[in-house]
Design an enzyme around this catalytic site. Structure first.
Site, PDB file in Angstrom:
ATOM      1  CG  HIS A 206       2.163   8.452  -2.008  1.00 61.76           C
ATOM      2  ND1 HIS A 206       1.856   8.690  -0.688  1.00 61.76           N
ATOM      3  CD2 HIS A 206       0.976   8.183  -2.626  1.00 61.76           C
ATOM      4  CE1 HIS A 206       0.545   8.580  -0.516  1.00 61.76           C
ATOM      5  NE2 HIS A 206      -0.004   8.276  -1.677  1.00 61.76           N
ATOM      6  CB  ALA A 247      -6.880   9.100  -5.832  1.00 61.99           C
ATOM      7  CG  HIS A 248      -3.000   6.884  -3.585  1.00 61.10           C
ATOM      8  ND1 HIS A 248      -2.554   7.251  -2.352  1.00 61.10           N
ATOM      9  CD2 HIS A 248      -4.191   6.287  -3.370  1.00 61.10           C
ATOM     10  CE1 HIS A 248      -3.412   6.885  -1.430  1.00 61.10           C
ATOM     11  NE2 HIS A 248      -4.421   6.294  -2.028  1.00 61.10           N
ATOM     12  CG  ASN A 249      -1.928   2.913  -5.344  1.00 60.58           C
ATOM     13  OD1 ASN A 249      -0.784   3.211  -5.688  1.00 60.58           O
ATOM     14  ND2 ASN A 249      -2.275   2.773  -4.077  1.00 60.58           N
ATOM     15  CB  SER A 267      -6.894   1.126  -5.168  1.00 63.33           C
ATOM     16  OG  SER A 267      -5.711   1.399  -4.451  1.00 63.33           O
TER      17      SER A 267
END
Length: 353
Positions: A206, A247-249, A267
């Site tokens: 990441h 979460a990520h993005n 995302s």
């Protein structure tokens, strides 16, 4: 009576602070605030909905903030302050009744400050805090005991971290951000290339950042992951409750409200002014439209259009969900009636034999 403030204030002063219309004796004083059903002498309370009129009529509060329609309601305190919105009026009164403690700038001797860390003007760095290399702190930043800021973290002016907050490297917070105890910002997201044929799952590095806008508040033990190859972004003015996972993005717009135990997968795009209620879950790569409302425990597996109100799993328009639930309960009655008919027919057939 609720916990008292630093000094009592008179009803006339409250009316002046809020711009409200005083009804009854203005010399009556209050030193605390409490809900109608628990308020006692010396307390200020409030009535904004007819739903709570029964409590108003029985309350022991000395003074009440009321909407215009309750200015002459029977029972209740003789001293009332009539305002368009009692909740908004409380925002003016509370800081007077309960002024915040004055903080003292300085660096505690047990704090560890890395090479190249810089700050502007007065800051407070609490006991056992760890400040990494190259950290940038704005004017008026307050860092509580035991906080950890990774290398290169940036905090804007007047931002406050309560004890035990962790900001990984690559995290940047805007101005006037509040982060409550135990929150973790910028940790790696859950990203792996699945192994096959007995191979181990391979971690995806990441390298994105975790970027928090101005005037954001983040609740205790909430976790916001850094991006994988993109950034995770929380827009200005958004308020996030305790125990939320982002979460990520993920990209969250401005002025959103996200309640406790909500989970937002990777995302996801949440547009401005959306509301995500407690324990709602949002699948990955989904867009939540501007001003949409996700009610409690909504399970979202498809895009939600702007302004929509959804509930249930899978999440659907709230009225449609309620109709489906009502139909299900009617179906249970129909099944019971069919079973009674079958039993009656079986009994008749047995008698005929």
């Amino acid at each position: 009576m609720n916990a008292a403030g630093t000094r009592p204030i008179a009803a006339s002063e409250i009316a002046a602070l809020t711009g409200g219309r005083l009804v009854g004796p203005g010399a009556v004083q209050v030193a605390g605030i409490a809900p109608l059903e628990r308020a006692g002498p010396g307390d200020l309370s409030f009535l904004a909905s007819p739903r709570y009129l029964q409590y108003f009529q029985r309350t022991s509060a000395s003074v009440a903030l009321v909407k215009p329609e309750f200015a002459t309601a029977e029972g209740g305190p003789a001293t009332r302050i009539v305002v368009p919105d009692p909740h908004a009026a409380l925002l003016v009164v509370l800081p007077v009744l309960y002024p915040q403690a004055v903080w003292e700038p300085g660096i505690h001797p047990t704090a560890v400050v890395g090479r190249g860390a810089v700050w502007e003007g007065p800051v407070e760095i609490g006991p056992h805090a760890v400040i990494g290399a190259g950290v940038q702190l704005g004017k008026g930043v307050r860092i509580g005991a035991g906080c950890v800021l990774g290398d290169g973290v940036a905090l804007g002016d007047d931002t406050q971290l309560f004890p035990g907050v962790t900001c990984y490297a690559g995290t940047a917070l805007g101005k006037r951000v509040i982060v409550h105890a135990g929150a973790v910002l910028g940790s790696d997201g859950f990203g792996y290339v699945p192994g096959t044929g007995g191979e181990a799952h391979r971690k995806i590095p990441h390298v994105g950042r975790c970027l928090i806008g101005d005037d954001v508040e983040i609740g205790a033990n909430t976790c916001i992951d850094r991006g994988s190859v993109d950034d995770t972004v929380v827009g200005s003015g958004t308020k996030i409750d305790n125990l939320v996972h982002i979460a990520h993005n993920v990209r969250i717009g401005a002025r959103c409200l996200i309640m406790a135990e909500a989970g937002i997968a990777g995302s996801v795009q949440v547009e401005d002014e959306a509301i995500i209620a407690g324990q709602a879950g949002i699948g990955d790569h989904i867009t939540i439209g501007r001003g949409a409302r996700l009610l409690v425990q909504s399970g979202v597996i498809a895009d939600i259009p702007p302004g929509a109100t959804v509930s249930g799993y899978p999440a659907r328009p709230h009225r449609e969900y309620l109709r489906a639930q009502a139909a299900l309960y009617r179906l249970m009655t129909i099944v019971d009636e069919l079973e009674d008919l079958v039993k009656a027919q079986e009994g008749k057939d047995g008698a005929d034999r």
